[in-house]
Enzyme design. Structure first.
Site, mmCIF file in Angstrom:
data_model
loop_
_atom_site.group_PDB
_atom_site.id
_atom_site.type_symbol
_atom_site.label_atom_id
_atom_site.label_comp_id
_atom_site.label_asym_id
_atom_site.label_seq_id
_atom_site.Cartn_x
_atom_site.Cartn_y
_atom_site.Cartn_z
ATOM 1 N N ASP A 162 0.861 -1.188 0.000
ATOM 2 C CA ASP A 162 0.000 0.000 0.000
ATOM 3 C C ASP A 162 0.898 1.239 0.000
ATOM 4 O O ASP A 162 1.777 1.364 0.848
ATOM 5 C CB ASP A 162 -0.872 -0.066 1.273
ATOM 6 C CG ASP A 162 -1.577 1.232 1.604
ATOM 7 O OD1 ASP A 162 -1.814 2.037 0.682
ATOM 8 O OD2 ASP A 162 -1.919 1.408 2.794
ATOM 9 N N ASP A 212 -1.653 -1.353 -3.951
ATOM 10 C CA ASP A 212 -1.918 -0.641 -5.208
ATOM 11 C C ASP A 212 -0.787 -0.904 -6.207
ATOM 12 O O ASP A 212 0.229 -1.516 -5.873
ATOM 13 C CB ASP A 212 -2.110 0.864 -4.949
ATOM 14 C CG ASP A 212 -1.061 1.406 -3.999
ATOM 15 O OD1 ASP A 212 0.134 1.240 -4.308
ATOM 16 O OD2 ASP A 212 -1.417 1.978 -2.933
ATOM 17 N N ASP A 222 -4.676 -10.670 -15.176
ATOM 18 C CA ASP A 222 -5.831 -11.552 -15.058
ATOM 19 C C ASP A 222 -6.866 -11.142 -16.095
ATOM 20 O O ASP A 222 -7.058 -9.956 -16.343
ATOM 21 C CB ASP A 222 -6.424 -11.395 -13.647
ATOM 22 C CG ASP A 222 -6.791 -12.716 -13.015
ATOM 23 O OD1 ASP A 222 -7.618 -13.426 -13.599
ATOM 24 O OD2 ASP A 222 -6.258 -13.016 -11.932
ATOM 25 N N ASP A 255 -9.431 -16.427 -15.823
ATOM 26 C CA ASP A 255 -10.279 -16.847 -14.713
ATOM 27 C C ASP A 255 -11.293 -17.894 -15.182
ATOM 28 O O ASP A 255 -11.900 -17.736 -16.250
ATOM 29 C CB ASP A 255 -11.020 -15.609 -14.183
ATOM 30 C CG ASP A 255 -11.713 -15.876 -12.875
ATOM 31 O OD1 ASP A 255 -11.021 -16.209 -11.897
ATOM 32 O OD2 ASP A 255 -12.956 -15.754 -12.828
ATOM 33 N N GLU A 284 -7.245 -20.914 -15.633
ATOM 34 C CA GLU A 284 -7.674 -21.520 -14.370
ATOM 35 C C GLU A 284 -8.704 -22.590 -14.724
ATOM 36 O O GLU A 284 -9.819 -22.277 -15.144
ATOM 37 C CB GLU A 284 -8.311 -20.477 -13.449
ATOM 38 C CG GLU A 284 -8.629 -21.072 -12.090
ATOM 39 C CD GLU A 284 -9.714 -20.336 -11.317
ATOM 40 O OE1 GLU A 284 -9.803 -20.559 -10.108
ATOM 41 O OE2 GLU A 284 -10.473 -19.552 -11.918
ATOM 42 N N HIS A 288 -4.817 -17.413 -4.188
ATOM 43 C CA HIS A 288 -5.695 -16.558 -3.379
ATOM 44 C C HIS A 288 -7.032 -17.217 -3.035
ATOM 45 O O HIS A 288 -7.886 -16.572 -2.432
ATOM 46 C CB HIS A 288 -5.935 -15.251 -4.142
ATOM 47 C CG HIS A 288 -6.652 -15.487 -5.439
ATOM 48 N ND1 HIS A 288 -6.077 -16.142 -6.508
ATOM 49 C CD2 HIS A 288 -7.905 -15.205 -5.829
ATOM 50 C CE1 HIS A 288 -6.940 -16.242 -7.496
ATOM 51 N NE2 HIS A 288 -8.065 -15.678 -7.109
ATOM 52 N N ASP A 289 -7.216 -18.467 -3.458
ATOM 53 C CA ASP A 289 -8.459 -19.185 -3.147
ATOM 54 C C ASP A 289 -8.233 -20.342 -2.176
ATOM 55 O O ASP A 289 -9.192 -21.003 -1.784
ATOM 56 C CB ASP A 289 -9.070 -19.771 -4.435
ATOM 57 C CG ASP A 289 -9.529 -18.693 -5.413
ATOM 58 O OD1 ASP A 289 -9.961 -17.619 -4.960
ATOM 59 O OD2 ASP A 289 -9.446 -18.934 -6.642
#
Ligand code: NOJ
Length: 563
Positions: free
Chosen positions: A50, A58, A128, A230, A298, A360-361
């Site tokens: 950040d 960011d 992505d 995705d 993915e 991240h899942d």
């Protein structure tokens, strides 16, 4: 020719002739494209760095950490999870504009700066792409839902209720509940494979493909090196939208459990064969660009044959479907070895493998495997044949974090208790400053809490410790880069005692053996040849000569260069 050299020659980098000459000198010609020899590092942009003090990462934050990625750690490419405008119902996987940057993450010009800065350091940038669904706030959907005869009506999947007023079919959302949302204005349901705020695009409409490919061109023209797609296998469904059949008794989803969703076999709501033409078109679009661009989908498909079709019959679809097989495999030597052998057997001729242990899942790997086995996992990931993807923070062993209910953010977790993914998305831990260097001084809170051990578990602390996990990752990444056997060599599994998995990597006669102990007891592994230990997950063995057999300490992994 290496991607870095091509980019310099094409002037996509403002460096001068000296840079070009030094790049040519350091990068031998290779028959392997960059995406086969690279190591990808996944960045979840909300959680990396950040710079504004709002507690959310960011793009300028990522730029400020490129030296760490390229030089300190030594990865070759970054994949950045979505940073596009979005209402953030699914933290960016609900895109409301495919060709811009969410102001929270910065601006397009920040993205361009990031790209130039990454390329200057020889890092490829993968972004992505979320083709299955947009946000319900995307102007396309706003138009589509405005009336039944709107020109964009057919850009999404609308259906009447059944004559008895019930849902169009039995499809479920993987985030819980039916995959259909009733829209009062026009009296029809729309399809959403995820949240109701993520309506599925209708890829059977050529205008949708055209508009989505324009979005791809937008990023290719800016110079991105590739796309992570995705839920790539979801975009084509059964044209008749037939009901899914019930799963047979005892059937188990090999991937993450989805509750009620797992009671059905998902044969009609994803993966229709028409999908392959879309990916052939997509690949042709990528291939019209130079230097070579890359795609990884993915794809959560447990049956290897079906999974492998996404490479394309002539290797003309995705460069790779992501291989998640190790994420949910019991962490045992024979199970892990079996998955690798299955993958090697399933690969179409000429196709390139890849491995993932976290993202991240999924639950953080340090928590799934424990401290010692996380080191073995690092060695496995970075020495198998194929492109590895490292999830941010796994290199310092960030554990899964328990997020108190009142701080939970993930909509999936709110719909289905226990399914929340916040615990693997906590902010990156850089140093001992307040908020572990993730946010600037004076920031009051981060969007998710840091882990409890962030003052001790961070990049700065681990850089000072030669025995740390980060030091191991650095050594493995450095070694991989220096070893053609590891980068591109063949794979052959070796005979081992129980609890040990070992394999040889061989390139033009240069042989490297990797022996990994998954047990808490010492073991001995036959190599058949003498060699020298070049790296161990437990420091202190480098240079040790081994004469035909190697002794492994509990939970130890070693790399041996054979004579
Ligand atoms: C897969 C992504 O990895 C996940 O984070 C997201 O929630 C779903 N697709 C929906 O886009």
């Amino acid at each position: 020719m290496s991607m870095h050299v091509v980019r310099l020659l094409q002037g996509r980098n403002q460096s001068g002739t000296n840079d070009i000459l030094s790049a040519l000198a350091c990068c031998p010609m290779s028959e392997h494209p960059w995406w086969q020899t690279t190591v990808i590092y996944q960045i979840y942009p909300r959680s990396f760095q950040d710079t504004t003090g709002n507690g959310i990462g960011d793009l300028p934050g990522i730029t400020s950490r490129l030296d760490y990625l390229a030089d300190t750690l030594g990865v070759g490419a970054i994949w950045i999870s979505p940073f596009y405008p979005s209402p953030m119902a699914d933290f960016g996987y609900d895109v409301s504009d495919y060709t811009d940057v969410h102001p929270m993450f910065g601006t397009l010009s920040d993205f361009d700066d990031l790209l130039v800065a990454a390329h200057r350091r020889g890092l490829e940038v993968i972004v992505d792409w979320v083709p299955n669904h947009s946000s319900d706030e995307h102007p396309w959907f706003v138009e589509s839902r405005s009336s039944r005869d709107n020109p964009k009506r057919d850009w999404y999947v609308w259906r009447d209720p059944k004559p008895d007023g019930s849902l169009p079919n039995n499809w479920l959302s993987s985030f819980g509940g039916p995959a259909w949302e009733y829209d009062d204005t026009t009296g029809q349901y729309y399809l959403h494979s995820f949240l109701a705020k993520q309506p599925d695009l209708n890829w059977r409409n050529p205008e949708v493909q055209g508009a989505m490919f324009d979005g791809i061109r937008f990023w290719l023209d800016r110079g991105v090196d590739g796309f992570r797609i995705d839920v790539a296998h979801l975009i084509m469904k059964d044209p008749e939208l037939r009901d899914n059949p019930p799963a047979p008794e005892g059937w188990q989803n090999r991937f993450k459990s989805h509750g009620e969703y797992d009671s059905w076999l998902h044969v009609h709501d994803k993966g229709h064969p028409d999908i392959h033409q879309v990916f052939r078109d997509f690949r042709a679009l990528l291939d019209s660009y130079q230097p070579e661009r890359y795609s990884v989908g993915e794809i959560h498909i447990a049956e290897w044959d079906a999974w492998a079709t996404y490479y394309g019959e002539d290797l003309d679809e995705l460069h790779m479907p992501y291989n998640f097989s190790l994420v949910h495999t019991p962490w045992k030597a024979d199970e892990v070895a079996a998955r690798v052998d299955e993958l090697e057997a399933a690969l179409p001729a000429g196709a390139w493998p890849n491995y993932v242990l976290g993202n991240h899942d999924e639950t953080r790997l340090a928590t799934r495997f424990g401290e010692q086995q996380a080191r073995v996992a690092a060695m496995l990931l970075l020495t198998l044949r194929g492109t590895p993807t490292v999830y941010y923070g796994d290199e310092i062993g960030i554990p899964q974090t328990d997020i108190p209910p009142e701080q939970q953010q993930d909509p999936w977790g709110r719909n289905l208790p226990g399914a929340g993914r916040d615990g693997c998305r906590t902010p990156m831990q850089w140093d001992r400053s307040p908020l572990a260097g993730f946010s600037p001084a004076g920031t009051t809170a981060t969007w998710l809490p840091l882990t409890a051990d962030s003052q001790d578990r961070n990049v700065a602390v681990q850089l000072d410790d030669p025995a740390s996990l980060l030091s191991l990752y650095r050594a493995l990444l450095g070694y991989r880069k220096s070893s053609r056997a590891l980068e591109v060599g063949d794979y052959r599994r070796l005979e081992t005692p129980d609890g040990v998995y070992a394999y040889e990597r061989n390139h033009n006669g240069s042989r490297v053996v990797v022996a990994l102990s998954f047990t808490e007891t010492p073991s001995r592994c036959d190599l058949g040849r003498a060699g020298k230990v070049t790296l161990s997950t437990i420091p202190g063995r480098t240079g040790e000569e081994v004469a035909g057999t190697v002794e492994l300490r509990p939970s130890e992994g070693v790399i041996i260069e054979l004579d």
